[in-house]
Design a protein around this motif. Structure first.
Motif, PDB file in Angstrom:
ATOM      1  N   LEU A   1      39.211  16.568  36.110  1.00  0.00           N
ATOM      2  CA  LEU A   1      39.129  17.793  35.324  1.00  0.00           C
ATOM      3  C   LEU A   1      38.309  18.838  36.065  1.00  0.00           C
ATOM      4  N   PHE A   2      38.755  20.089  35.940  1.00  0.00           N
ATOM      5  CA  PHE A   2      38.023  21.243  36.451  1.00  0.00           C
ATOM      6  C   PHE A   2      37.655  22.142  35.268  1.00  0.00           C
ATOM      7  N   PRO A   3      36.556  21.845  34.579  1.00  0.00           N
ATOM      8  CA  PRO A   3      36.068  22.752  33.530  1.00  0.00           C
ATOM      9  C   PRO A   3      35.302  23.881  34.231  1.00  0.00           C
ATOM     10  N   THR A   4      35.831  25.083  34.214  1.00  0.00           N
ATOM     11  CA  THR A   4      35.421  26.097  35.184  1.00  0.00           C
ATOM     12  C   THR A   4      34.270  27.001  34.759  1.00  0.00           C
ATOM     13  N   SER A   5      33.865  26.966  33.500  1.00  0.00           N
ATOM     14  CA  SER A   5      32.839  27.914  33.061  1.00  0.00           C
ATOM     15  C   SER A   5      31.428  27.349  33.242  1.00  0.00           C
ATOM     16  N   PHE A   6      30.482  28.226  33.550  1.00  0.00           N
ATOM     17  CA  PHE A   6      29.103  27.819  33.848  1.00  0.00           C
ATOM     18  C   PHE A   6      28.505  26.987  32.720  1.00  0.00           C
ATOM     19  N   GLY A   7      28.701  27.411  31.468  1.00  0.00           N
ATOM     20  CA  GLY A   7      28.079  26.749  30.328  1.00  0.00           C
ATOM     21  C   GLY A   7      28.722  25.444  29.910  1.00  0.00           C
ATOM     22  N   TYR A   8      29.785  25.027  30.572  1.00  0.00           N
ATOM     23  CA  TYR A   8      30.417  23.748  30.258  1.00  0.00           C
ATOM     24  C   TYR A   8      29.608  22.557  30.787  1.00  0.00           C
ATOM     25  N   PHE A   9      28.745  22.800  31.765  1.00  0.00           N
ATOM     26  CA  PHE A   9      28.133  21.688  32.505  1.00  0.00           C
ATOM     27  C   PHE A   9      27.188  20.841  31.652  1.00  0.00           C
ATOM     28  N   ASP A  10      26.170  21.472  31.116  1.00  0.00           N
ATOM     29  CA  ASP A  10      25.132  20.751  30.399  1.00  0.00           C
ATOM     30  C   ASP A  10      25.050  21.275  28.966  1.00  0.00           C
ATOM     31  N   PRO A  11      25.389  20.459  27.959  1.00  0.00           N
ATOM     32  CA  PRO A  11      25.518  18.992  28.013  1.00  0.00           C
ATOM     33  C   PRO A  11      26.945  18.471  28.073  1.00  0.00           C
ATOM     34  N   HIS A  12      27.944  19.344  28.026  1.00  0.00           N
ATOM     35  CA  HIS A  12      29.305  18.915  27.706  1.00  0.00           C
ATOM     36  C   HIS A  12      29.940  18.035  28.793  1.00  0.00           C
TER      37      HIS A  12
END
Length: 393
Positions: free
Chosen positions: A113-124
């Motif tokens: 998966l490439f979740p591309t938005s900055f805010g997707y990282f922590d915690p998602h």
């Protein structure tokens, strides 16, 4: 119609998929040849079975900006034999992205998966990576920390501040007022690097040039972006650029106000036929193609054959410049081309001291060179001399 992998799904998984916020947008073209014998994450792709790669965007795919650039990159790999892509757009940086990722894995069979938005990282991403250790999660812009983050998580991003530097050379030559404007979303390191590199380049043309920065507070706030651009026009600023998800509002507003513009993320030239000078664009097809080929070869983050931290700039085709607009002078083109060539050749280091911030504090000592991969740049929290504004504004 697209064939889907047949999965053994529990009732809970099926219900979860049915409750996902939006339907999956599948845009891939299936290859006619057999895929290689391996797939990323250690799963076999025997018998020519395709691998599925998911892309998630925080905004629409046709936003003339960040999301469109990633969607263009995803489309660029959709014709690779053995690869199918699934996409979902306009997914907020909330638990909704966890549901999207889970559904892509459980219903579509995504192996990466490439979740591309900055805010997707922590915690998602971090939560889903722990839940699905066999799936690879590649995040745009996040920092992977060995021993801290799961082994199936990686980070990729481009040194687009190199393209911003070249664009700043153009802006420095084209401004008549000596006043530049930068509409920015949030004062995170990637944004600050763009502001600082753009300003540093412009001031190499004329050290009296200033850049007014206005932070809107979020990635997509069209009303605030228009207000900021109009405010800059009222102040006599004659060249404006931005770092927001969709530059469309900034570029169109500036064009109506008779300002020059420098684009970002993708090419916005058709939005400003008179004032568009150039732009700093992503070229995600290059890196996505590399990842897809590695997945097909059975390489993964977990087996150590894919790097957890991937970065590249102009020399690596991670980013590029928009073609010069009709208004750009020959002098500006020559100077910008020279800077671009020096960056590609490794002859120009953007952050070589002495460099002060806009409060007078020395941030890069005389004789010190910060290469693009330096942690000091990855964690930048200051604005360079010549920028009017503050990281708290």
């Amino acid at each position: 119609m697209h064939n889907r992998r047949i999965l053994s799904l529990s009732r809970r998984q099926v219900l979860r998929g049915l409750l996902a916020t939006t339907a999956f947008g599948v845009t891939a073209k299936l290859g006619t040849g057999c895929s290689p014998s391996g797939a990323g994450g250690g799963e076999a792709a025997a018998g020519g079975e395709e691998i599925v790669i998911g892309f998630i965007y925080v905004g629409p795919r046709d936003d003339y900006g960040y999301n469109q650039a990633h969607a263009e990159g995803a489309a660029g790999i959709s014709s690779i034999p053995g690869v199918r892509i699934v996409e979902e757009a306009s997914v907020p940086e909330t638990a909704a992205v966890q549901e999207t990722m889970r559904s892509m894995i459980e219903l579509d069979g995504a192996i990466a998966l490439f979740p591309t938005s900055f805010g997707y990282f922590d915690p998602h991403i971090l939560q889903l990576a722990a839940e699905f250790p066999e799936v690879q999660f590649l995040h745009a812009g996040g920092l992977y920390e060995e021993g801290v983050h799961p082994e199936n998580v990686g980070s990729y991003f481009g040194y687009i501040d190199e393209a911003q530097y070249v664009a700043g050379i153009v802006a420095g030559h084209m401004t008549k007022s000596g006043k530049l404007g930068f509409v920015a979303a949030k004062p995170i390191p990637q944004v600050l690097r763009n502001i600082n590199s753009f300003t540093k380049a412009a001031r190499s043309v004329n050290p009296d040039i200033t850049t007014q920065v206005i932070f809107t507070g979020d990635w997509a706030l069209p009303v605030k972006e228009a207000e900021a651009t109009n405010s800059m026009a009222d102040q006599g600023i004659d060249v404006v650029t931005c770092h927001v998800d969709s530059p469309k509002v900034v570029i169109e507003t500036a064009e109506r106000r008779g300002m020059f513009t420098v684009g970002y993320h993708a090419n916005q030239a058709d939005l400003a036929p008179t004032g568009y000078l150039t732009g700093a664009e992503w070229d995600w097809t290059s890196i996505y193609t590399q990842y897809a080929q590695m997945f097909l070869e059975g390489k993964s983050l977990m087996n150590g054959e894919i790097d957890h931290l991937v970065r590249g700039g102009l020399a690596d085709s991670f980013c590029k410049l928009s073609p010069y607009g009709a208004a750009v002078s020959e002098e500006a083109k020559t100077a910008a081309d020279a800077a671009r060539d020096q960056i590609i050749a490794g002859e120009l280091v953007l952050y070589e001291g002495e460099i002060k911030d806009n409060t007078g504090t020395v941030r890069v000592a005389a004789g010190q060179k910060l290469e693009q991969k330096s942690v000091e740049l990855e964690s930048m929290d200051w604005l360079i001399e010549g920028v009017e504004g503050s990281v708290g504004s």
